[in-house]
Design an enzyme around this catalytic site. Sequence first.
Site, PDB file in Angstrom:
ATOM      1  N   HIS A  84      49.919  32.102  57.929  1.00 22.64           N
ATOM      2  CA  HIS A  84      50.201  30.887  57.937  1.00 22.64           C
ATOM      3  C   HIS A  84      49.743  29.766  57.224  1.00 22.64           C
ATOM      4  CE1 HIS A  84      48.046  30.464  61.877  1.00 22.64           C
ATOM      5  NE2 HIS A  84      48.281  29.135  61.217  1.00 22.64           N
ATOM      6  N   ASP A 220      47.950  37.808  60.804  1.00 23.91           N
ATOM      7  CA  ASP A 220      48.299  36.786  59.942  1.00 23.91           C
ATOM      8  C   ASP A 220      47.239  36.690  59.679  1.00 23.91           C
ATOM      9  OD1 ASP A 220      49.030  33.807  59.526  1.00 23.91           O
ATOM     10  OD2 ASP A 220      49.038  33.609  61.903  1.00 23.91           O
ATOM     11  N   SER A 652      42.992  27.108  62.710  1.00 26.14           N
ATOM     12  CA  SER A 652      43.614  28.013  62.428  1.00 26.14           C
ATOM     13  C   SER A 652      43.172  29.120  61.190  1.00 26.14           C
ATOM     14  CB  SER A 652      45.400  28.112  61.873  1.00 26.14           C
ATOM     15  OG  SER A 652      46.018  27.477  63.085  1.00 26.14           O
TER      16      SER A 652
END
Length: 721
Positions: A84, A220, A652
């Site tokens: 992402h 991810d 992240s």
Amino acid sequence: MKKLLLFVFIVQLGLSAKATEGMWLPLLLSQLNEAEMQSLGMKMTAEDIYSVNQGSLKDAIVHFGGFCTGEVISSQGLVLTNHHCGYGQIQSHSSLENNYLQDGFWAGSQAEELPNPGLFVTFIVRIEDVTDAVLENVTEDMHPKERQSWVDKNLPGVEAAAELEAFQEAKVRAFFEGSKYYLFVTETYRDIRLVGAPPSSIGKFGADTDNWVWPRHTGDFSLFRIYAGPDNKPAEYSPDNKPFKPRHHLPISLDGISEDDFTLIFGFPGRTEQYLPAVAVEQRVEVVNPVRIGIRDRALNVINAAMKADPGVRIQYASKQSRIANAWKKWIGESQGILATGGIAKKQAYEAEFAQRVKADPDFQKRYGGLLPEFERLYTEMGPYIKANTAVGEIAGRNIELFTLANTLHSIVKMYDSSGAPMVDSRMGRIADFIDRFYKDYSPELDQQVFAELMAYYFEEVEPQYQAPFAVEQYVNAGKTGEQLAKIVFAKSRLPKPEALKAAMEQGPEAFVKLIREDYAYALVRSISEHNEQGAEQAYRKLKDEIDALQEQYMRAQIAVFPDRRFYPDANSTMRVTYGQVKGYAPKDAVRYEPVTYLDGVIQKYVPGDYEFDLPQKLIELYEAKDYGEYGSEGKMPVCFIGTNHTTGGNSGSPAIDAHGNLIGLNFDRAWEGTMSDLNYDPSICRNIMVDARYILFIIDKFAGAGHLIEEMDLVHPKAP
């Protein structure tokens, strides 16, 4: 006196804190955290994590694009981050013919790696305490505005005095509401190329349904490479650039994890607000979040339906939908978590003890006795203003694309008014690039539907005194329906039509600015924004300035009043270390979540043809054959795991590092019940979610057949006898 207070302050920091809570500055680990980290199982020293004299873990960590974290995992500058985090780049290279979002992308050689204009990564070279220099001439009893004036005068000189190489930069950041200041020396590389990304059916598996949720089964991750000039220094993109050679890169453990294993997360967390008073948290839960959630509910209902119906729209809006939905779901979990753990009541109890201690000390009473009552007054007064301002920000500033375009074009009008046509003419190339990017992923038909829904909210939910008169007039003329108003605006406005803007640009700055000024949608959004700026926003900002000044005093007061408590600085996108352990948790009665998920769970969630839970056939075949190579464990393929690390947005892509300094996973999310950790960390339910490094290697090697990438990594067995 100032130096003595700061010395006492640092000593106080090391006295007490809940293990696993906090986002710590890496240069202070040896003073504050090393012993505790080692008690949790860490085998490294603080010098192994942060050093300016030799390669250390911090030299493998990058601020990815300014919004995520990444880590270098090979001697050839290979960078691992989240899928992402690289989503925008993957999308920009995608088309219906080469749909890298759907099918994945794997460069077969370095020559096939794809450049990404505008993408950059930043390394931290060193961090220095410059508090004394920044606070020169500042006294404890100084008025906040006078204090800030001195800080503003001192900062440029402190940054200019930093010893730098020609390719380095220096920036000072404030901590503890301005009680401490640190200087960060950085190096930024701007030739970053896409190397590999799994298909979205792996990298975004579970999509919105599983977002912020445990158990999780999402791969991810994505891979990029840093390129440098011939001297290994930062350089603009050139086909002659060479792969960057780092001071340190992370080895990758093949031994996996077990419950209670030590975990370290290194990265650039964005923003936390741990030291807000109870009344502020209560306002977030009862006023601000319901407005945000309600507006995005409406926008997402429209966007999700359109994406399901049209593959082209799905590509166009994949990144936008993810951005909107990510915050929407986070706010829901944040409010629910605070209520479920009694977060407001705990803060009220803390404040009761604060007030009791203050009352018992005449000096404290004189300096701090009025803080909490003043917070109560200011937040109560701010309630209606923040509600209206939040709604207008979501509607006119973020979720209607026609309005966001008009807002950007408004900056061109202001430039024209202040600097004239020549200045606008000199920027026409950049403006044209922006317009091309905007329309590439823009659907006027979809945006019209979103407009209808959100403008209906504006007229139905925002208090009448905060509604712009011009907008109300247009709404009445449209029969008081958002749908009819949308039809009129999108028919009359020229902004949804790229050919109209480009034709005006070709005629020159005057014609271009004239088109903007006379546009119906531009006039509508300016009326809404200006009415809000002069009303609710102005009142909100005035009160917010008072609250911010009060918050500075409250931070210093807490440190003074609770000398036995350890305080850590709120996140502010600077480099931090958080540490914890692999642990499951029990979110509610009779429910216990294990800390690891496996490929079995991916297959159990599989729904053929579903955009969230479909799977590539090859992954199914590898599962059926149990063909996991050296990456499986006892006949199973680990996918994700959770820990007690205190993380937030910006973490992240952060590496999950084991006790020995090896990569064991990739941080990408938090469990929904614990998303309130930005305001109130609770070790009972706050969990960060990580992709297991072995699953990443399995996808690269066995699924993608990109074994050449595995060959440049260092795979290790730290748990081997």
